[in-house]
Scaffold this active site. Structure first.
Site, PDB file in Angstrom:
ATOM      1  N   GLU A 271      44.926  -1.589 -58.687  1.00  0.00           N
ATOM      2  CA  GLU A 271      46.134  -1.753 -59.658  1.00  0.00           C
ATOM      3  C   GLU A 271      46.758  -0.366 -59.731  1.00  0.00           C
ATOM      4  OE1 GLU A 271      43.576  -3.686 -62.789  1.00  0.00           O
ATOM      5  OE2 GLU A 271      44.927  -5.086 -62.937  1.00  0.00           O
TER       6      GLU A 271
ATOM      7  N   GLU B 294      37.419  -8.482 -60.761  1.00  0.00           N
ATOM      8  CA  GLU B 294      37.250  -8.698 -62.084  1.00  0.00           C
ATOM      9  C   GLU B 294      36.680  -9.941 -62.607  1.00  0.00           C
ATOM     10  OE1 GLU B 294      39.935  -7.175 -60.827  1.00  0.00           O
ATOM     11  OE2 GLU B 294      40.610  -5.318 -62.005  1.00  0.00           O
TER      12      GLU B 294
HETATM   13  N1  3HC Z   1      32.397   1.353 -63.176  1.00  0.00           N
HETATM   14  C1  3HC Z   1      31.293   2.033 -63.644  1.00  0.00           C
HETATM   15  N2  3HC Z   1      30.469   2.135 -62.888  1.00  0.00           N
HETATM   16  C2  3HC Z   1      30.623   1.469 -61.570  1.00  0.00           C
HETATM   17  C3  3HC Z   1      31.501   0.726 -61.268  1.00  0.00           C
HETATM   18  C4  3HC Z   1      32.717   0.689 -62.119  1.00  0.00           C
HETATM   19  N3  3HC Z   1      33.916   0.122 -62.073  1.00  0.00           N
HETATM   20  N4  3HC Z   1      31.207   0.397 -60.059  1.00  0.00           N
HETATM   21  C5  3HC Z   1      30.246   0.902 -59.761  1.00  0.00           C
HETATM   22  N5  3HC Z   1      29.839   1.518 -60.702  1.00  0.00           N
HETATM   23  C6  3HC Z   1      28.464   2.460 -60.443  1.00  0.00           C
HETATM   24  C7  3HC Z   1      27.150   1.400 -60.496  1.00  0.00           C
HETATM   25  O1  3HC Z   1      26.789   1.072 -61.583  1.00  0.00           O
HETATM   26  C8  3HC Z   1      26.235   2.414 -59.584  1.00  0.00           C
HETATM   27  O2  3HC Z   1      25.684   3.076 -60.791  1.00  0.00           O
HETATM   28  P1  3HC Z   1      24.261   3.557 -60.656  1.00  0.00           P
HETATM   29  O3  3HC Z   1      24.241   4.510 -59.411  1.00  0.00           O
HETATM   30  O4  3HC Z   1      24.190   4.843 -62.105  1.00  0.00           O
HETATM   31  O5  3HC Z   1      23.416   2.844 -60.711  1.00  0.00           O
HETATM   32  C9  3HC Z   1      26.872   3.255 -58.988  1.00  0.00           C
HETATM   33  O6  3HC Z   1      28.274   3.106 -59.262  1.00  0.00           O
HETATM   34  C10 3HC Z   1      26.902   2.911 -57.320  1.00  0.00           C
HETATM   35  O7  3HC Z   1      27.397   1.295 -57.326  1.00  0.00           O
HETATM   36  P2  3HC Z   1      26.660   0.488 -56.168  1.00  0.00           P
HETATM   37  O8  3HC Z   1      25.078   0.840 -56.174  1.00  0.00           O
HETATM   38  O9  3HC Z   1      27.434  -0.892 -56.511  1.00  0.00           O
HETATM   39  O10 3HC Z   1      27.407   1.052 -55.124  1.00  0.00           O
HETATM   40  P3  3HC Z   1      27.907   0.733 -53.607  1.00  0.00           P
HETATM   41  O11 3HC Z   1      28.397   1.481 -52.660  1.00  0.00           O
HETATM   42  O12 3HC Z   1      26.938  -0.856 -53.126  1.00  0.00           O
HETATM   43  O13 3HC Z   1      29.169  -0.632 -54.073  1.00  0.00           O
HETATM   44  C11 3HC Z   1      31.270  -0.914 -55.104  1.00  0.00           C
HETATM   45  C12 3HC Z   1      30.471   0.218 -54.563  1.00  0.00           C
HETATM   46  C13 3HC Z   1      31.664  -1.829 -54.126  1.00  0.00           C
HETATM   47  C14 3HC Z   1      32.468  -0.412 -55.793  1.00  0.00           C
HETATM   48  C15 3HC Z   1      30.506  -1.691 -56.186  1.00  0.00           C
HETATM   49  O14 3HC Z   1      29.751  -0.728 -57.232  1.00  0.00           O
HETATM   50  C16 3HC Z   1      31.192  -2.663 -57.046  1.00  0.00           C
HETATM   51  O15 3HC Z   1      31.502  -3.980 -56.661  1.00  0.00           O
HETATM   52  N6  3HC Z   1      31.563  -2.248 -58.326  1.00  0.00           N
HETATM   53  C17 3HC Z   1      32.495  -3.073 -59.181  1.00  0.00           C
HETATM   54  C18 3HC Z   1      33.701  -2.778 -58.930  1.00  0.00           C
HETATM   55  C19 3HC Z   1      34.529  -3.716 -59.752  1.00  0.00           C
HETATM   56  O16 3HC Z   1      34.144  -4.827 -60.521  1.00  0.00           O
HETATM   57  N7  3HC Z   1      35.447  -3.352 -60.326  1.00  0.00           N
HETATM   58  C20 3HC Z   1      36.450  -3.801 -61.273  1.00  0.00           C
HETATM   59  C21 3HC Z   1      36.062  -3.217 -62.515  1.00  0.00           C
HETATM   60  S1  3HC Z   1      36.948  -3.940 -63.844  1.00  0.00           S
HETATM   61  C22 3HC Z   1      38.565  -3.330 -63.778  1.00  0.00           C
HETATM   62  O17 3HC Z   1      38.874  -2.383 -63.201  1.00  0.00           O
HETATM   63  C23 3HC Z   1      39.398  -3.679 -65.119  1.00  0.00           C
HETATM   64  C24 3HC Z   1      40.832  -3.535 -64.787  1.00  0.00           C
HETATM   65  O18 3HC Z   1      41.427  -4.667 -64.093  1.00  0.00           O
HETATM   66  C25 3HC Z   1      41.491  -3.217 -66.061  1.00  0.00           C
END
Ligand code: 3HC
Ligand code: NAI
Length: 691
Positions: free
Chosen positions: A105, A125
């Protein structure tokens, strides 16, 4: 500040620097706004490049800030995007690794976007029970069309950037150094005015109405339990029908509604549960892992064959040992058939099939396994057979090899004692079918070395399993709890229910399968044998005899075309059985039980609270490291509905005071002997806490 500012001649570079995924928390958002202001204040700067450090551009909003004041603290993500979009100098997002959720975004708020191929682009999301709340539902359809945007927003799956290269999303794909490429691009467009804004694009899809309708149909079944997918579609519809700003407000309103829902809280709980499970107190991330280059499996039966496939799928050679060639041929035949089915479904190529089969070798000689780095035993569930196997493994395996057992009920410490190296012994409890089920309970014995545990947890990830650490106890985490659940299900039959009512109530609660359909699938004889053993080992564990009566009739489940239900050969559809229902009623009469009408609420309470109550004991005994690990076991291994977050999360949402009160009530009702409030549940209740 978690975003840094630097000048490269007439180009300013703002670098997101918030490891591990450049989450857009308050400090990062502030850093971006400050950077833009500095670039604006500096007359020599003609353009701004926004780039991520580390493994990607950004993983999105910081999920940990949700439902805290920091999430909305200015500058909010909306403010950041508005600041960039209205900035008088061009801002170029330079994307590598991943641009997800709020990260995408943010990029959509920039005037231009350049990307490396293979960057993962997603609005995930929906998987957290929310929708993109910073303009994603309004801007993405303007760039890639309604159909593709809808797919990404409603399903949340990442798309590699090169697959979007033919859309308006990217202005250039960069194969060389990203920063250099982005700066070169910045020089080319530095003086172009007016600055392009995604919001000014018109959505021109003529088939948008049909596309929306088709998607509504597609998600109809899920919509009952998950509000988010429907709201995603509503928001995209608003992008088509409303002026941009109105669409944005509508999206915001839906986001704020969804973020408060229990479903979203449960899905976020599950996201973090999965990431917490790999953290083991006292074992740091710097622990040196043992190398796993080659594996071995003992036994090519139901479990052994599936376990071997996991290694082949991950590209690790695996050698399978059996007592007879016929057993090896049978096991290998099963593996080939499984792969061929996947090939038929188009999810595997012939080349991949050949490669995987090529990684699996077989032997009748233990010596052939001596160079394997890990061996997993999956032979008959009898301690004498395990003893023979482990004594032999101890003789032949190289020093430092990991010796794992897939036992589901035997004492791992005893198995370890058959070797001269108990520190190398560990449990790897796979679930059936082992090549499909995500859950892997990693059982830590008394003597299991830290590096063995850490290696197996890392291996779990490599073979695409969700590893959860369990201590040694009968049934480990999952099966120990399910026993209490099944115990209640049987008592409910005596007291007034029939199998179909109980299954229906639990399936309406959201489980993939109710207890009786599940038992018919797994084989009722398994539980029968366990109960027979319990009568000797644990006289305190009294069961209804109804399950034994069923097995005495040879009704073992689907495999005998008769269990709690009737089955037609070759068909898994469960048909209510008059014979079984009569048997249940006659059994109650024999016991002198006056059967009563039992509501679905009571069924759900008794089964789920039985899980949570036993879960509390498991926590208190230290068998599970944390409540979220127990939830993860149930979410990935037992079909517990994701949107309810697992038994412990669910109990916490209900309120532990209510759960304890219900357990006490049931303890004074029929079959009350099966209920005792777990001391840890009582303690938390008294302290007004949750799991
Ligand atoms: N916020 C906070 N922490 C996050 C995060 C996020 N969006 N995404 C990942 N993390 C943290 C994980 O909790 C983990 O923390 P830790 O080491 O303390 O356990 C660390 O980052 C690493 O995460 P992964 O083990 O999952 O790492 P990978 O490299 O395997 O994957 C990724 C990376 C593909 C980015 C995966 O973490 C993921 O899918 N994250 C979620 C992405 C997501 O859902 N984003 C949308 C968020 S909501 C949003 O943006 C709302 C907006 O529309 C207003
Ligand atoms: P199975 O009976 O299908 O397979 C066992 C295999 O081991 C047979 O092929 C047999 O020939 C072989 N075997 C027996 N003794 C042997 C020996 N001394 N050396 C080499 N091979 C030998 O049994 P299944 O279901 O695969 O179970 C295996 C183990 O996995 C058991 O410990 C069981 O408790 C556990 N388990 C089973 C699950 C299931 O759902 N079936 C789930 C989780 C664990």
């Amino acid at each position: 500040m978690t975003a840094s500012f630097s000048e490269h001649g007439d180009i300013a570079v703002i670098t997101l620097d918030n490891p591990p995924v450049n989450g857009l928390g308050f400090a990062t958002r502030s850093g971006i706004v400050d950077g833009v202001q500095r670039a604006l204040d500096h007359p020599a700067i003609r353009a701004i490049v926004l780039i991520g450090s580390g493994k990607g551009f950004s993983g999105g909003a910081d999920i940990r800030e949700f439902n805290t004041p920091k999430a909305l603290q200015e500058p909010s993500l909306h403010t950041v995007i508005r600041t960039i979009e209205s900035c008088g100098k061009p801002v170029i997002a330079a994307i590598h690794g991943m641009a997800m959720g709020g990260g995408l975004e943010l990029a959509l708020g920039c005037h231009y976007r350049v990307a490396t191929p293979a960057a993962q682009i997603a609005l995930p999301e929906v998987k957290l029970g929310i929708l993109p709340g910073a303009g994603g539902t309004q801007r993405l359809p303007r760039m890639i069309g309604v159909q593709r945007a809808l797919n990404m927003i409603v399903h949340g799956a990442p798309v590699p950037s090169e697959q979007l290269a033919d859309t308006h999303l990217f202005d250039r794909m960069i194969t060389g150094d990203l920063l250099e490429g982005a700066m070169a691009f910045a020089h080319e467009i530095a003086d172009v005015r007016p600055l392009p804004k995604v919001r000014d694009h018109q959505i021109q899809d003529t088939d948008a109405t049909q596309v929306l309708q088709a998607m509504r149909e597609q998600i109809k079944a899920q919509a009952q339990h998950y509000p988010a997918p429907t709201k995603c579609i509503d928001a995209v519809e608003a992008a088509i029908n409303l002026p941009f700003e109105d669409g944005l407000s509508f999206e915001r309103e839906l986001f704020l509604q969804l973020v408060q829902t229990t479903e979203s809280k449960a899905l976020r709980h599950s996201f973090f549960a999965e990431r917490s499970a790999v953290k083991i107190p006292g074992i740091g991330p710097d622990t040196t892992l043992r190398e796993i280059r080659a594996a071995a499996v003992i036994g090519a039966g139901t479990m052994g064959a599936g376990i071997a496939m996991n290694f082949a799928n991950a590209g690790i050679p695996v050698c399978v040992l059996e007592t007879a060639q016929a057993a090896l041929d049978k096991g290998l035949g099963t593996i080939r058939r499984n792969y061929e089915n996947t090939l038929k479904k188009g999810r595997l190529t012939q080349e991949q099939l050949d490669k995987r089969m090529g990684l699996i070798s077989t032997t009748l000689e233990y010596e052939a396994l001596s160079s394997a780095d890990i061996v997993i035993e999956a032979v008959f569930e009898e301690i004498s057979v395990k003893e023979t196997v482990f004594r032999r493994l101890d003789q032949v395996m190289k020093p430092g090899a990991i010796l794992a057992s897939n036992t589901s009920t035997l004492d791992l410490d005893r198995i370890a004692s058959f070797t001269s190296r108990p520190q190398d012994v560990i449990g790897m409890h796979f679930f059936s079918p082992a090549n499909v089920m995500k859950l892997l309970e990693v059982v830590r014995g008394k003597a299991t070395a830290d590096d063995v545990l850490a290696t197996v947890m890392a291996l779990a990830k490599k073979i695409k399993k969700t590893g959860v650490v369990s201590g040694v106890c009968d049934g480990f985490i999952g099966n120990r709890m399910i026993e209490q659940y099944l115990r209640q299900a049987f008592y409910l039959l005596e007291e007034g229910c029939l199998p179909a009512q109980i299954d229906q109530a639990i399936e309406n609660f959201g489980f993939a399968m109710g207890p009786f359909r599940m038992s018919d699938l797994a084989g009722n004889d398994i539980g029968w044998h366990i109960r027979q053993r319990r009568r000797v080992e644990r006289p305190d564990m009294v069961y209804s005899q109804i399950g034994d009566k069923l097995c005495e009739r040879g009704r073992f489940g689907q495999k005998t075309s008769a269990g709690w239900y009737d089955y037609h050969p070759g068909d898994r559809t469960a048909h209510a059985s008059d014979e079984v229902n009569q048997m249940i009623i006659a059994h109650a009469a024999e016991l002198g039980v006056a059967r009563r009408a039992i509501g679905d609420d009571e069924i759900v309470e008794r089964l789920i609270y039985a899980l949570a109550n036993e879960g509390a004991r498991i926590l208190e005994e230290g068998i599970a490291l944390r409540a979220s690990d127990i939830d993860l076991v149930y979410l990935t291994g037992y079909g517990f509905p994701l949107y309810r977050g697992g038994p412990m999360f669910y109990a916490s949402c209900v309120g532990l005071d209510k759960v304890s009160a219900a357990v006490q009530r049931y303890a004074s009702g029929p079959n009350g002997h099966a209920w005792h409030v777990a001391p840890f549940l009582q303690k938390l209740t008294d302290e007004g806490k949750s799991f």
